[in-house]
Write an enzyme that holds these catalytic residues in place. Structure first.
Site, short mmCIF file in Angstrom:
data_model
loop_
_atom_site.label_atom_id
_atom_site.label_comp_id
_atom_site.label_asym_id
_atom_site.label_seq_id
_atom_site.Cartn_x
_atom_site.Cartn_y
_atom_site.Cartn_z
N HIS A 72 0.85 -1.19 0.00
CA HIS A 72 0.00 0.00 0.00
C HIS A 72 0.89 1.24 0.00
CE1 HIS A 72 -4.21 -1.53 1.24
NE2 HIS A 72 -3.53 -2.52 0.69
N TYR A 201 -9.57 6.17 6.66
CA TYR A 201 -9.77 6.62 8.04
C TYR A 201 -10.76 7.78 7.98
CZ TYR A 201 -5.55 4.02 9.41
OH TYR A 201 -4.63 3.02 9.66
N PRO A 293 -5.25 1.36 18.38
CA PRO A 293 -4.97 0.75 17.06
C PRO A 293 -5.01 1.74 15.89
CG PRO A 293 -7.17 0.19 17.82
CD PRO A 293 -6.50 0.88 18.96
N LYS A 297 0.16 0.38 15.10
CA LYS A 297 1.54 0.26 15.57
C LYS A 297 1.78 -0.92 16.51
CE LYS A 297 3.08 3.56 13.17
NZ LYS A 297 3.87 3.15 12.00
N TYR A 385 3.49 6.88 9.81
CA TYR A 385 2.62 5.76 9.44
C TYR A 385 3.45 4.64 8.81
CZ TYR A 385 -1.65 3.35 8.11
OH TYR A 385 -2.67 2.41 8.01
C1 PHB Z 1 -6.91 -3.60 10.52
O1 PHB Z 1 -6.84 -3.94 9.32
O2 PHB Z 1 -7.38 -4.35 11.41
C2 PHB Z 1 -6.40 -2.22 10.92
C3 PHB Z 1 -5.75 -1.45 9.96
C4 PHB Z 1 -5.28 -0.19 10.32
C5 PHB Z 1 -5.47 0.27 11.61
C6 PHB Z 1 -6.11 -0.53 12.58
C7 PHB Z 1 -6.59 -1.78 12.23
O3 PHB Z 1 -5.02 1.51 11.95
#
Ligand code: PHB
Ligand code: APR
Length: 391
Positions: A72, A201, A293, A297, A385
């Site tokens: 990605h 997000y 989450p 990280k 990130y």
């Molecule tokens: C997930 O795919 O579970 C996931 C991805 C990014 C995040 C948190 C969880 O920031």
């Protein structure tokens, strides 16, 4: 029983450490309180920094990851009814993240340990580190009702947030720093095609939402929810419309819903225990720290801890030098705190926090509006990130 390194916990941290040590001829025994099936059944985030990808290759478990992991090069912020792409690769001079479920990482590590004849004792009970302030520590535990003892040179607590190892550091030398967030994340796994090729997000007046994925046919979604909620409060009939409500219209219109094959609510916290070592006991991964989450990280910090600790143990067994072992805690914590800051920053930016008042909400809006039009601000997000360097 006797080994060189006794490891508590067969999660990603414990299994990766065992595998890296084995590659350098260092013996370990992993003590896991659950069954392998239980451990492998956990649904966890899978956004891997390149540092962790490289470490998994060094551990000899990078083959399926290279084949099935999805590169990605960007993520998207949804705000004001539209998507704003953060070009991670352009902003970081060519870097990216890899999407590959933690479940798969754990499966690959278990398979590698089996192939190497690694010793993983499952369903052990009452694991207790002993004599950690001496140079002959040992672990006592019960297996199939029998009391057992494992003598070793070092003990590594990879037993997660609810493990036993952190409590073995004397309170007189331990500092705990914690922040509990006033909301939870409801997570849903569905056998549906992801709504978008990259993560989304979403900041919305009704609350945060996240669109992620595990594969081209397996989607992972989250919505911010009340800490008072339970899974029964969120039947599919409520979840899917609410998720769509928090996304830009054109994204919601293309979202394919379906029966949730997994649904759970998790609280969010920031947590660090200092130091990450005492005597011959070392802590790594969730045993020593927790991040919300939002920044993905948790798994990546387990990776950097294991990078530092495995390197220090390998040096010790090669040269008898202990300096790198003594420096492990400070080195690991320096990177942990950077990830704690980033995860806290992104969490407070993206979530609805009514108890912070109207002014805070306006500051969030102003910061987001600035972020999506400032290369400098997007670079700050992108650098963190994709992951700060290990060394
Ligand atoms: C997930 O795919 O579970 C996931 C991805 C990014 C995040 C948190 C969880 O920031
Ligand atoms: N004795 C033996 N095993 C234990 C004990 C104990 N007293 N307590 C916990 N364990 C085991 C758990 O059953 C689990 O399998 O330790 C393991 C810890 O694994 P994780 O919680 O996955 O922690 P870690 O390996 O540090 O990986 C961190 O996992 O939880 C996610 O979000 C987190 O992605 C991050 C990653």
């Amino acid at each position: 029983m006797q080994t060189q390194v006794g490891i508590i916990g067969a999660g990603p941290a414990g299994l990766l450490l065992a595998q890296l040590l084995d590659r350098h001829g260092i013996a370990s025994v992993v003590l896991e309180r659950r069954s392998r099936a239980y451990v492998q059944g956990r649904i966890r985030a899978g956004v891997l920094e390149q540092g962790l990808v490289d470490l998994l290759h060094q551990a000899g478990v990078g083959e399926r990851l290279a084949r099935e992991g999805q590169i990605h090069e960007g993520i998207n912020l949804a705000l004001g009814g539209r998507l704003h792409r953060i070009d991670l690769t352009a902003l970081t001079g060519g870097r990216h993240v890899t999407v590959y479920g933690q479940t798969e990482v754990t499966r690959d590590l278990f398979a590698a340990r089996d192939a190497a004849g690694g010793v993983i004792l499952e369903e052990v009970e009452a694991v207790r580190p002993r004599d950690i302030e001496t140079d002959r520590p040992h672990l006592v535990f019960r297996k199939a009702g029998a009391e057992e003892r494992l003598d070793c040179d070092f003990i590594v607590g990879c037993d997660g947030f609810h493990g036993v190892s952190r409590s073995c550091v004397p309170p007189s030398v331990q500092t705990i720093v914690e922040k509990i967030y006033p909301f939870g994340w409801l997570g849903v796994l569905a056998r549906t095609p992801p709504v978008a090729p990259e993560l989304i997000y979403a900041s919305h007046g009704q609350g945060f939402a996240l669109c992620s994925m595990r594969s081209p046919v397996l989607s992972r979604y989250y919505v911010q929810c009340s800490l008072e909620d339970c899974v029964a409060d969120w039947p599919d009939e409520r979840f899917w419309p609410e998720l769509k409500n928090r996304l830009p219209a054109e994204v919601a219109a293309s979202l394919v819903s379906g029966p949730a094959i997994e649904k759970s609510i998790a609280p969010l916290r920031s947590f660090v225990a200092e130091p990450l070592s005492h005597g011959r006991l070392f802590l790594a991964g969730d045993a020593g720290h927790i991040v919300p989450p939002t920044g993905a990280k948790g798994l990546n910090l387990a990776g950097s801890d294991i990078h530092y600790l495995s390197r220090a143990l390998i040096r010790f067994y090669r040269t008898s030098e202990e300096a790198e072992l003594q420096g492990y805690s400070a080195r690991a914590l320096a990177r942990v705190w950077q990830a704690e800051r980033f995860s806290w920053w992104l969490t407070r930016l993206m979530h609805r926090l009514p108890e912070e008042g109207d002014f805070f909400a306006r500051m969030q809006q102003a910061e987001l509006a600035y972020l999506v039009q400032s290369k400098a601000a997007m670079t700050l997000l992108a650098e963190n990130y994709v992951g700060l360097p290990y060394d």
